[in-house]
Design an enzyme around this catalytic site. Structure first.
Site, PDB file in Angstrom:
ATOM      1  N   GLY A 135       3.032  -2.680   3.788  1.00  0.00           N
ATOM      2  CA  GLY A 135       1.998  -3.332   2.911  1.00  0.00           C
ATOM      3  C   GLY A 135       0.998  -4.112   3.977  1.00  0.00           C
ATOM      4  O   GLY A 135       1.125  -4.295   5.257  1.00  0.00           O
TER       5      GLY A 135
ATOM      6  N   ASP B 149       0.287 -17.932   0.796  1.00  0.00           N
ATOM      7  CA  ASP B 149      -0.052 -17.538  -0.423  1.00  0.00           C
ATOM      8  C   ASP B 149       0.626 -18.507  -1.700  1.00  0.00           C
ATOM      9  O   ASP B 149       1.307 -19.568  -1.433  1.00  0.00           O
ATOM     10  CB  ASP B 149       0.545 -16.157  -0.904  1.00  0.00           C
ATOM     11  CG  ASP B 149      -0.490 -15.445  -1.820  1.00  0.00           C
ATOM     12  OD1 ASP B 149      -1.560 -16.080  -2.176  1.00  0.00           O
ATOM     13  OD2 ASP B 149      -0.575 -14.156  -2.176  1.00  0.00           O
TER      14      ASP B 149
ATOM     15  N   HIS C 274      -4.153 -15.776  -0.994  1.00  0.00           N
ATOM     16  CA  HIS C 274      -4.433 -14.372  -0.825  1.00  0.00           C
ATOM     17  C   HIS C 274      -5.226 -14.251  -2.171  1.00  0.00           C
ATOM     18  O   HIS C 274      -5.765 -13.234  -2.406  1.00  0.00           O
ATOM     19  CB  HIS C 274      -3.536 -13.407  -0.575  1.00  0.00           C
ATOM     20  CG  HIS C 274      -2.883 -13.474   0.586  1.00  0.00           C
ATOM     21  ND1 HIS C 274      -3.137 -12.532   1.413  1.00  0.00           N
ATOM     22  CD2 HIS C 274      -2.189 -14.310   1.202  1.00  0.00           C
ATOM     23  CE1 HIS C 274      -2.626 -12.456   2.784  1.00  0.00           C
ATOM     24  NE2 HIS C 274      -1.670 -13.791   2.651  1.00  0.00           N
TER      25      HIS C 274
ATOM     26  N   ASP D 233     -10.464 -10.623  -8.390  1.00  0.00           N
ATOM     27  CA  ASP D 233      -9.665 -10.167  -7.268  1.00  0.00           C
ATOM     28  C   ASP D 233      -9.813 -10.949  -6.060  1.00  0.00           C
ATOM     29  O   ASP D 233     -10.920 -10.951  -5.705  1.00  0.00           O
ATOM     30  CB  ASP D 233      -9.867  -8.482  -7.267  1.00  0.00           C
ATOM     31  CG  ASP D 233      -8.658  -8.082  -6.693  1.00  0.00           C
ATOM     32  OD1 ASP D 233      -7.759  -8.499  -6.188  1.00  0.00           O
ATOM     33  OD2 ASP D 233      -8.609  -6.620  -6.896  1.00  0.00           O
TER      34      ASP D 233
HETATM   35  C1  GDG Z   1      -3.313  -9.472  -3.406  1.00  0.00           C
HETATM   36  C2  GDG Z   1      -4.607 -10.112  -4.018  1.00  0.00           C
HETATM   37  C3  GDG Z   1      -5.770  -9.347  -2.101  1.00  0.00           C
HETATM   38  C4  GDG Z   1      -1.400   0.233  -4.174  1.00  0.00           C
HETATM   39  N1  GDG Z   1      -0.730   1.348  -4.842  1.00  0.00           N
HETATM   40  C5  GDG Z   1       0.043   1.660  -4.130  1.00  0.00           C
HETATM   41  C6  GDG Z   1      -0.221   1.320  -2.799  1.00  0.00           C
HETATM   42  N2  GDG Z   1      -1.069   0.348  -3.176  1.00  0.00           N
HETATM   43  C7  GDG Z   1      -1.553  -0.612  -1.805  1.00  0.00           C
HETATM   44  C8  GDG Z   1      -2.941  -0.240  -1.520  1.00  0.00           C
HETATM   45  C9  GDG Z   1      -3.319  -1.656  -1.076  1.00  0.00           C
HETATM   46  C10 GDG Z   1      -2.263  -2.788  -1.813  1.00  0.00           C
HETATM   47  O1  GDG Z   1      -1.441  -1.724  -2.382  1.00  0.00           O
HETATM   48  C11 GDG Z   1      -3.073  -3.512  -3.059  1.00  0.00           C
HETATM   49  O2  GDG Z   1      -3.664  -4.457  -2.392  1.00  0.00           O
HETATM   50  P1  GDG Z   1      -4.904  -5.350  -3.244  1.00  0.00           P
HETATM   51  O3  GDG Z   1      -5.903  -6.097  -2.307  1.00  0.00           O
HETATM   52  O4  GDG Z   1      -5.868  -4.204  -3.874  1.00  0.00           O
HETATM   53  O5  GDG Z   1      -4.290  -6.238  -4.463  1.00  0.00           O
HETATM   54  P2  GDG Z   1      -2.783  -7.037  -4.477  1.00  0.00           P
HETATM   55  O6  GDG Z   1      -1.819  -6.391  -4.579  1.00  0.00           O
HETATM   56  O7  GDG Z   1      -3.144  -7.757  -5.886  1.00  0.00           O
HETATM   57  O8  GDG Z   1      -2.863  -8.052  -3.563  1.00  0.00           O
HETATM   58  C12 GDG Z   1      -5.657  -9.202  -3.378  1.00  0.00           C
HETATM   59  C13 GDG Z   1      -4.669  -9.059  -1.479  1.00  0.00           C
HETATM   60  O9  GDG Z   1      -3.294  -9.905  -1.975  1.00  0.00           O
HETATM   61  C14 GDG Z   1      -4.457  -9.371   0.121  1.00  0.00           C
HETATM   62  O10 GDG Z   1      -4.773 -10.753   0.467  1.00  0.00           O
HETATM   63  O11 GDG Z   1      -6.864  -8.297  -1.573  1.00  0.00           O
HETATM   64  O12 GDG Z   1      -7.061  -9.802  -4.260  1.00  0.00           O
HETATM   65  O13 GDG Z   1      -4.643  -9.898  -5.337  1.00  0.00           O
HETATM   66  O14 GDG Z   1      -2.901  -1.912   0.542  1.00  0.00           O
HETATM   67  O15 GDG Z   1      -3.058   0.616  -0.521  1.00  0.00           O
HETATM   68  N3  GDG Z   1       0.631   1.974  -1.634  1.00  0.00           N
HETATM   69  C15 GDG Z   1       1.329   2.810  -1.766  1.00  0.00           C
HETATM   70  N4  GDG Z   1       1.614   3.530  -3.089  1.00  0.00           N
HETATM   71  C16 GDG Z   1       1.012   3.009  -4.350  1.00  0.00           C
HETATM   72  O16 GDG Z   1       1.110   3.538  -5.078  1.00  0.00           O
HETATM   73  N5  GDG Z   1       1.954   3.385  -0.721  1.00  0.00           N
END
Ligand code: GDG
Length: 735
Positions: free
Chosen positions: A29, A142, A166, A383
């Site tokens: 992650g 967080d 976050h 988000d």
């Molecule tokens: C929280 C906050 C903030 C997703 N599907 C797969 C996969 N992912 C990875 C993506 C990305 C991560 O997961 C998702 O990150 P996001 O930032 O879009 O969203 P949250 O999980 O809600 O994270 C958010 C974050 O914290 C950081 O501070 O940006 O706003 O809500 O990296 O690539 N990875 C894999 N398979 C998947 O199916 N391998």
């Protein structure tokens, strides 16, 4: 050697029990990657939950887990199934998550989960404290751990603590609705540095601190009695090279090395003779991500622009998340139904509008999707940041592809070259989708060029390092403060100088120095302790005690008239020595009251909580009890309104702590104090005060003066003490 302790709800490792042995795989992650530079070598540990509850392993396995974690410099926090229910599913995800994302209708507040949240934060604190040494730096992550900074600070007041949120910090109007709002804010304020993704979240947080706790804020600093806390925004980046390099390798791979998904995608694209266009959407299945809205907007798009039927296809990856929670199960049903209905409505023999995956995919499939899609359509309702948007752009090696991004994401603040939309406006989404699908390649390249440069520069490593540097900077400031703090040795040097001296004078400010501020100025009366102290000082041989204040003559006469201390009021306009009568120190008049007073009164009428104080030779407009933003705004507009009049009457405005005072210019505490030194040769001069009007005093008294500031604001004074209690203690050493 001092170390860094990183703390997050989950450790950056996945643990699995297989045949009674433990297997660990490092997480990939964003946070784990970003912290690599911080969590390296031997000088850091990571504390968090391993993902396995206490019920899931026996003693033997437990030892194995601890050894496995230790190999990765990790320490586990033991949590039971009940802990996870109350702390994680309960308070974190049923209360804080919806509230902070503005889903007030989903926000539940239950005393029992709040209790568990506090207990689990304490469990984290206990493990941290077991591992913490003086001089270490702590970085807490967080919304699951909002109380942790204060819990650590209580036991280790001098340790350097950072906190990063976050997810969004909501507006004060939303945040104020939660019953435990004070506890949450105080918990966070245990940190020295608080980081948010955007300036808006920072602003909302500061406003909540100011309105709920009443703490003083200047710029992005929060002033507590004994500490200054810094609040700043640090937009989180991604591991740019990881995505860019993987995409490059993907584009160069041979057919035989392709994944199953990539082959399917290629088959589909070839069949349509390059007419087909893929629109990508990736998120955890969460109501904040606006997945249902996105589907409805896509349906609207196909209805409005039927020319894209048979060509445009939405590839939607929804990653299962918190699937035990009813809210999430309902959302899953809604999305399943929507996908079914839309596919049913538009499908042709050779084309279905939505490819829907409800699962998590391996990294290489993620890259397949990023590289193969012409458009990414990311429409969260809220988000904190949204890293997918950044990863999509980083994966566009040939710089072709269009990002459509919700303005409700933190990422939209930095990614202005993307097409920014309001996720609730289907008309706008449909039109933007058409615009994106038809965007000329040169324009795509131009936009992505700018985006990529920024993402490459401000990557996740830079983010982590910037945060750590800012925290380090605060440590250095604190060091500087501690050098100026009245230490035991300074204290004894001062007392010994006092005892040796033949002629001593002490200038002592009143409000904020001898007594606490009160809501109404007339309530801040001297306490018996203050009288006892001043009497004892006054009785010292050859010692002149001078109370020097901005207060009006009549109040000071009422409170201190029966004493024989020297009294200077209204910033140096009036003087009373011993039994003598009051005399004017400066040539002043109040003929100008007639033109200024009506203006102050009209401001008071329009500004609830404000009041006018009429002194003999000055007028003060107090706004301590006004809503903080309104107070500042009205004070500024008052200054502008009376500017011209002030110049005409030779007046000046003094800006005190939540007060504007209009007085004849040239009168100041510094000037009157200097006058008091004439005629006597003092070999011990001491001045103490908290306000910026006291800075005149510090500046104009001779170099040898012991000048002391109360509180941590910027000062020219040589030393400082933290609060009124310390002022009393200090004065007590002279008697
Ligand atoms: C929280 C906050 C903030 C997703 N599907 C797969 C996969 N992912 C990875 C993506 C990305 C991560 O997961 C998702 O990150 P996001 O930032 O879009 O969203 P949250 O999980 O809600 O994270 C958010 C974050 O914290 C950081 O501070 O940006 O706003 O809500 O990296 O690539 N990875 C894999 N398979 C998947 O199916 N391998």
């Amino acid at each position: 050697m001092s170390k860094t302790i990183i703390i997050s709800n989950r450790l950056p490792l996945q643990l699995k029990i297989r045949d009674n042995t433990i297997e660990t795989t490092p997480s990939v992650g964003g946070l784990a990657t970003g912290m690599k530079s911080v969590h390296s070598q031997n000088n850091s540990i990571w504390i968090g939950w391993s993902g396995l509850t206490e019920e899931e392993f026996n003693l033997d396995l437990k030892n194995q887990v601890n050894t496995a974690l230790a190999k990765h410099q990790c320490v586990g926090v033991p949590l039971t199934q009940d802990d996870i229910e109350g702390f994680y599913y309960g308070f974190s995800n049923n209360t804080l998550w919806p509230l902070f994302h503005y889903f007030m209708e989903y926000t539940e507040f239950e005393k029992s989960t709040w209790n568990t949240y506090q207990q689990v934060n304490q469990k984290f604190a206990d493990i941290v404290l077991e591992n913490l040494d003086d001089g270490d730096t702590v970085w807490v992550h967080d919304y699951q751990l909002l109380l942790l900074p204060e819990m650590i600070r209580k036991k280790k007041p001098n340790v350097s603590i950072g906190f990063f949120l976050h997810i969004p910090f909501p507006s004060y109007e939303v945040f104020r609705t939660i019953p435990c709002r004070e506890e949450l804010l105080k918990g966070m304020l245990g940190a020295d540095l608080l980081g948010f993704h955007t300036y808006d979240y920072e602003r909302h947080f500061l406003s909540s601190v100011q309105r709920i706790l009443g703490y003083e804020i200047s710029f992005n600093n929060i002033h507590l009695d004994n500490r200054i806390i810094k609040v700043d925004s640090f937009p989180m980046g991604i591991d740019y090279n990881k995505f860019h390099d993987a995409a490059e390798a993907h584009n160069n791979q041979e057919k035989k090395d392709q994944t199953e998904i990539q082959r399917e995608i290629d088959k589909h694209l070839n069949k349509s003779k390059n007419q087909a266009k893929l629109i990508l959407s990736i998120d955890r299945l969460d109501y904040t991500k606006g997945i249902a809205n996105r589907l409805r907007a896509f349906e609207y798009f196909l209805d409005k622009y039927p020319q894209f039927k048979g060509k445009a296809r939405l590839v939607m990856l929804a990653v299962p998340s918190r699937s035990d929670v009813p809210q999430y199960q309902r959302l899953k049903n809604e999305i399943d139904q929507l996908v079914g209905r839309i596919n049913g409505k538009f499908a042709e023999v050779s084309w279905t509008p939505i490819w829907y995956f409800y699962r998590s995919m391996p990294f290489e499939n993620l890259i397949d999707l990023y590289t193969s899609s012409e458009v990414a359509l990311l429409t969260p309702i809220r988000d904190g940041m949204n890293l997918v948007a950044k990863e999509y752009i980083a994966s566009k090696v040939d710089k072709k592809g269009v990002l459509i991004l919700s303005e409700m994401t933190g990422a939209s603040n930095e990614m202005s070259e993307a097409l920014i939309i309001n996720p609730n406006n289907f008309e706008e989404i449909a039109d933007t989708l058409k615009f994106a699908l038809e965007m000329p390649e040169e324009e795509q390249i131009k936009r992505n060029n700018a985006l990529q440069k920024r993402l490459q520069r401000y990557n996740v490593e830079k983010w982590a390092n910037d945060f750590m540097e800012a925290l380090e900077g605060i440590k250095n400031d604190t060091k500087e403060y501690s050098l100026k703090k009245v230490s035991d040795s300074i204290q004894s040097a001062m007392t010994s100088d006092f005892n040796k001296a033949k002629n001593k004078v002490l200038f002592i400010d009143y409000d904020g120095t001898l007594v606490q501020f009160e809501k109404l100025p007339e309530n801040a009366k001297p306490t018996q302790r203050v009288f006892d102290l001043l009497d004892a000082l006054h009785e010292q041989p050859n010692t002149k005690v001078i109370i020097i204040t901005g207060r009006d003559r009549d109040t000071i006469q009422k409170w201190f008239g029966h004493k024989e201390y020297t009294l200077i009021t209204e910033h140096g306009a009036w003087l009373k020595e011993g039994k003598k009568d009051w005399e004017l120190m400066e040539r002043v008049d109040n003929k100008w009251f007639g033109s200024i007073l009506p203006i102050l009164e009209s401001f008071t009428d329009r500004t609830p909580g404000s009041l006018v104080e009429e002194k003999r030779y000055s007028l003060a407009w107090h706004f301590r009890n006004v809503d903080p933003d309104l107070g500042k705004r009205r004070a500024n507009s008052l200054k502008t309104t009376i500017q011209q009049l002030i110049a005409n009457h030779n007046l000046e405005i003094l800006e005190g702590d939540k007060v504007l005072e209009i007085k004849v210019s040239g009168v100041s505490k510094g000037k009157s104090a200097s006058k008091m030194l004439l005629g006597t040769s003092y070999d011990f001069i001491f001045a103490i005060g908290d306000d910026w009007t006291d800075e005149h005093l510090f500046r104009e008294l001779p170099e040898s003066t012991y000048t002391i500031k109360v509180g941590l604001k910027k000062t020219v004074a040589k030393y400082y003490v933290q609060d009124i209690d310390q002022v009393h203690e200090l004065l007590n050493t002279f008697v």
